[in-house]
Design a protein around this motif. Structure first.
Motif, short mmCIF file in Angstrom:
data_model
loop_
_atom_site.label_atom_id
_atom_site.label_comp_id
_atom_site.label_asym_id
_atom_site.label_seq_id
_atom_site.Cartn_x
_atom_site.Cartn_y
_atom_site.Cartn_z
N SER A 1 40.50 28.30 36.73
CA SER A 1 41.61 28.83 37.52
C SER A 1 42.37 29.83 36.67
O SER A 1 42.68 29.55 35.50
CB SER A 1 42.55 27.71 37.96
N ASN A 2 42.67 30.99 37.26
CA ASN A 2 43.43 31.95 36.47
C ASN A 2 44.49 32.63 37.32
O ASN A 2 44.44 32.64 38.54
CB ASN A 2 42.50 32.97 35.80
N TYR A 3 45.45 33.16 36.62
CA TYR A 3 46.54 33.90 37.25
C TYR A 3 46.59 35.28 36.63
O TYR A 3 46.80 35.43 35.42
CB TYR A 3 47.88 33.20 37.04
N TYR A 4 46.35 36.31 37.45
CA TYR A 4 46.50 37.69 37.01
C TYR A 4 47.83 38.22 37.52
O TYR A 4 48.21 37.96 38.66
CB TYR A 4 45.36 38.56 37.54
N SER A 5 48.52 38.98 36.67
CA SER A 5 49.84 39.49 37.04
C SER A 5 49.78 40.35 38.29
O SER A 5 50.78 40.47 39.01
CB SER A 5 50.42 40.29 35.87
N GLU A 6 48.63 40.95 38.59
CA GLU A 6 48.52 41.84 39.73
C GLU A 6 47.87 41.19 40.96
O GLU A 6 48.01 41.72 42.06
CB GLU A 6 47.72 43.09 39.34
N TYR A 7 47.17 40.07 40.77
CA TYR A 7 46.39 39.52 41.89
C TYR A 7 46.70 38.05 42.17
O TYR A 7 46.12 37.47 43.08
CB TYR A 7 44.89 39.69 41.61
N GLY A 8 47.57 37.42 41.40
CA GLY A 8 47.92 36.03 41.66
C GLY A 8 46.85 35.06 41.21
O GLY A 8 46.00 35.37 40.37
N TRP A 9 46.88 33.85 41.80
CA TRP A 9 45.96 32.78 41.40
C TRP A 9 44.60 32.94 42.06
O TRP A 9 44.49 33.27 43.24
CB TRP A 9 46.53 31.41 41.77
N LYS A 10 43.54 32.67 41.27
CA LYS A 10 42.18 32.62 41.78
C LYS A 10 41.51 31.38 41.18
O LYS A 10 41.76 31.02 40.02
CB LYS A 10 41.38 33.86 41.38
N HIS A 11 40.63 30.71 41.96
CA HIS A 11 39.98 29.48 41.50
C HIS A 11 38.47 29.63 41.66
O HIS A 11 37.99 30.06 42.72
CB HIS A 11 40.48 28.28 42.31
N PHE A 12 37.73 29.23 40.63
CA PHE A 12 36.28 29.45 40.61
C PHE A 12 35.55 28.19 40.15
O PHE A 12 35.36 27.95 38.96
CB PHE A 12 35.96 30.65 39.71
N GLN B 1 40.46 45.91 45.64
CA GLN B 1 40.71 44.50 45.45
C GLN B 1 39.62 43.90 44.55
O GLN B 1 38.53 44.45 44.45
CB GLN B 1 40.72 43.77 46.80
N PRO B 2 39.89 42.77 43.87
CA PRO B 2 38.85 42.14 43.05
C PRO B 2 37.62 41.79 43.89
O PRO B 2 37.72 41.45 45.07
CB PRO B 2 39.54 40.88 42.52
N GLU B 3 36.45 41.88 43.26
CA GLU B 3 35.22 41.48 43.93
C GLU B 3 34.90 40.03 43.57
O GLU B 3 35.16 39.58 42.45
CB GLU B 3 34.06 42.41 43.57
N SER C 1 48.43 41.06 32.54
CA SER C 1 48.27 39.83 31.76
C SER C 1 47.56 38.78 32.60
O SER C 1 47.55 38.83 33.83
CB SER C 1 49.64 39.31 31.30
N LEU C 2 46.98 37.82 31.90
CA LEU C 2 46.19 36.76 32.52
C LEU C 2 46.48 35.44 31.82
O LEU C 2 46.65 35.40 30.61
CB LEU C 2 44.71 37.09 32.43
N VAL C 3 46.49 34.39 32.60
CA VAL C 3 46.50 33.02 32.07
C VAL C 3 45.36 32.28 32.78
O VAL C 3 45.26 32.33 34.01
CB VAL C 3 47.84 32.31 32.32
N GLY C 4 44.51 31.62 32.03
CA GLY C 4 43.38 30.90 32.61
C GLY C 4 43.29 29.49 32.09
O GLY C 4 43.64 29.21 30.93
N VAL C 5 42.78 28.59 32.94
CA VAL C 5 42.62 27.19 32.59
C VAL C 5 41.20 26.76 32.96
O VAL C 5 40.74 27.01 34.08
CB VAL C 5 43.64 26.29 33.31
N PHE C 6 40.50 26.11 32.01
CA PHE C 6 39.15 25.61 32.22
C PHE C 6 39.16 24.08 32.22
O PHE C 6 39.85 23.46 31.42
CB PHE C 6 38.21 26.06 31.09
N LEU C 7 38.34 23.49 33.08
CA LEU C 7 38.16 22.05 33.08
C LEU C 7 36.77 21.75 33.62
O LEU C 7 36.38 22.25 34.68
CB LEU C 7 39.21 21.34 33.95
N GLU C 8 35.99 20.94 32.90
CA GLU C 8 34.65 20.58 33.34
C GLU C 8 34.25 19.22 32.80
O GLU C 8 34.84 18.71 31.83
CB GLU C 8 33.63 21.65 32.93
#
Length: 608
Positions: A365-376, A421-423, A341-348
């Motif tokens: 910013s998103n949270y994947y159940s397998e990889y935790g938080w990532k910010h882009f 791991q994610p690329e 599962s994933l939860v993502g938040v957009f702001l611009e």
């Protein structure tokens, strides 16, 4: 029964006796690019974006969206056979997993494999336009928009219309395409159906492709609109050379279903769109077509998602915001049963600084159940130097998580890697756009620094392919294009459209000595595309398209295609197409030998 009645109702419409409007004169500069939050006209974009509109879709020598996209500068379409029965798409040297396909902003990514990304459940006759975003798109669309994104746009019409196309050609090829629009009061609806099949251009390359697409919408009042969509595609084909040359009797059957429901609210400075969608993909694969017991994979993947995206205009500019939640699941005889599962938040934010400069910045910013938080994060700056000349620059981050095939596949020639791991990538570009009357030109430099790049490798031909993470890979490239386009004037001979482009990519892929790469070195190095659309009097059009493609580790090739249209925009028209007129011997993907010179011809009916 409901579908049959609906089809019959559309087909028996009482149409006025006039043809469709020739939309060649559309002003591309004013087309609003359909992103999910902040929507900006094409002329004000500070990104390298290509738009393929309906006249181009109609006149390109192509029977599928995949073939149309192969003529877009910087886009690499690697087909396995004719009419895009299966095709991988790459942008700026990325892999087929690193480009995100969307339909009206809905993500079509599949957790099983990116090979299913181009299973677009919309007949070509019903597509209004296609928007191609080159470069990182994670900040805008989320994960998988690693190197770019392609958004297929359909449109609900206020006018009753019917469009019918039929054709036949070499390799026992034949097809029929129908698209109808039947508005009823405030309710607008489209139905599109297509069927294509062929005996195949070589051994075990026959196919059958069916598409059904229905879309409806109602404007409840000035502020509220509801839209719904149901789409289905069935692709069954002989897969000789698709994944390995060791088993020429490979066979595959794929069924994809997509449904969505959305609500839009627009009032004063506010815009909010909420939607929910479900995508199911069923895939049966056999290594020996008539011996399923020898080796057979059955996969069923489901994607459930809910999104809310909006914007607010104030004296500080335009603020975009959004949130998404997504669940991916698969049941597979080979890959096992998994879900994530994933939860993502957009702001611009988009801000104009004076009359000539605009800045757009944001973060996903998103949270994947397998990889935790990532910010882009990402940032674009545009400067309108003159009315005709615009400069822009941007930086951004992007990422992609491994598919279940990357992680868990087990087969005689491929094996997954559960430790992947994610690329991720950091990208930069700088470019300029020039528009003057019927002329338009663009020049862009880009750089992409990839970390943990996922690439399938092996040490020798006796070993199976297995994906690995590579620490650092750097892509540099230049994209250049020039367009000329005018409205038809009925002259005896008129150049309606002219296009030339050149793209160069250099990849610093530091593989270990003795390690063979499967995909990385098949990306583009040099790409030339040219095209000219001639109007011959009032009724005849001749479109010539040419491609020169050189990949990093494969032989270059040149392909010439042509199409002639008679009465294209009238009530009854005819067309003829020829592909690979040069009879070139070439391969785009896998070990599939593409056909030599081949032809097809057909008719079109256009009524409003």
């Amino acid at each position: 029964m409901y579908k049959l009645l609906l089809f019959g109702g559309l087909a028996s419409l009482s149409f006025q006796g006039k043809a469709q409007t020739d939309t060649t004169s559309q002003n591309l500069q004013e087309v609003i690019i359909q992103e999910n939050r902040i929507q900006i006209p094409f002329s004000k974009q500070s990104r390298n974006i290509a738009v393929v509109d309906r006249p181009q879709l109609e006149t390109t020598p192509a029977r599928s969206l995949q073939e149309v996209l192969s003529f877009v500068p910087g886009v690499d379409v690697r087909q396995r056979g004719v009419t895009g029965v299966q095709a991988d798409i790459s942008i700026r040297g990325g892999s087929f997993e690193q480009t995100l396909m969307l339909l009206n902003g809905i993500k079509l990514s599949d957790p099983q494999t990116g090979h299913h990304m181009m299973n677009i459940p919309v007949p070509l006759v019903n597509i209004e336009r296609v928007e191609v975003l080159k470069g990182p798109g994670s900040r805008i669309f989320g994960q998988n928009a690693y190197a770019g994104a392609v958004n297929v746009i359909t449109q609900l019409s206020d006018v009753r219309s019917l469009r019918l196309q039929g054709y036949a050609g070499d390799f026992g090829m034949k097809g029929i395409n129908f698209a109808g629009s039947l508005p009823a009061g405030k309710y607008r609806q489209n139905l599109a159906i297509s069927y294509d099949d062929s005996n195949g251009h070589w051994y075990n390359s026959d196919y059958r492709v069916s598409n059904i697409f229905y879309e409806g919408g109602i404007q409840l009042n000035d502020a509220h609109e509801l839209r719904g969509m149901v789409a289905y595609t069935d692709r069954t084909f002989g897969a000789n050379g698709f994944y390995t040359s060791a088993f020429p009797d490979q066979w595959e059957s794929i069924q994809t279903t997509l449904t969505s429901l959305s609500h839009s609210f627009t009032k004063n400075q506010w815009y909010l769109n909420t939607r929910a969608y479900w995508r199911r993909n069923e895939d049966e694969f056999r290594l020996r077509r008539n011996e399923p017991a020898f080796f057979q994979n059955l996969h069923t993947s489901d994607v459930f998602a809910i999104e809310a995206n909006g914007s607010y205009k104030s004296k500080w500019g335009t603020t975009g915001f959004g949130v998404e939640t997504r669940k991916e699941a698969i049941e597979s005889t080979n890959l096992g049963d998994h879900d994530r599962s994933l939860v993502g938040v957009f702001l611009e934010q988009l801000v104009n600084l004076g009359q000539k400069t605009d800045v757009r910045a944001g973060v996903y910013s998103n949270y994947y159940s397998e990889y935790g938080w990532k910010h882009f994060p990402g940032l674009e700056v545009g400067y309108q130097a003159t009315e005709a000349l615009r400069f822009y620059s941007g930086i951004g981050s992007s990422f992609r998580i491994p598919t279940y095939t990357d992680l868990f596949y087990i087969g005689p020639t491929n094996i997954g890697n559960a430790d992947l791991q994610p690329e991720q990538a950091r990208s930069f570009e700088f470019g300029g756009k020039w528009t003057k009357g019927p002329w338009r030109a663009e020049l862009v430099y880009f750089n992409r620094f990839s970390e943990n790049l996922i690439e399938w490798t092996r040490t020798n031909a006796q070993q199976p392919w297995q994906p690995q993470n590579f620490n650092e890979v750097i892509f540099n490239g230049i994209e250049s294009s020039m367009y000329y386009r005018v409205n038809p004037n009925g002259k005896a001979v008129q150049v309606k459209e002219l296009m030339l482009s050149y793209n160069f990519i250099d990849a610093d892929f530091n593989a270990k000595p003795g390690l063979e790469s499967r995909y990385a070195l098949t990306s583009l190095r040099n790409q030339f595309i040219g095209g000219i659309l001639l109007g011959l009097g009032q009724k005849l059009e001749l479109n010539t398209k040419a491609r020169y493609v050189e990949r990093m580790a494969l032989d270059p090739y040149f392909v010439l295609d042509m199409r002639a249209d008679y009465n294209r925009t009238k009530k009854l028209g005819f067309f003829a197409e020829a592909s690979n007129i040069t009879n070139t011997d070439y391969i785009e993907a896998g070990t599939v030998q593409m056909p030599g010179r081949w032809f097809r011809a057909g008719f079109m009916v256009n009524l409003e």
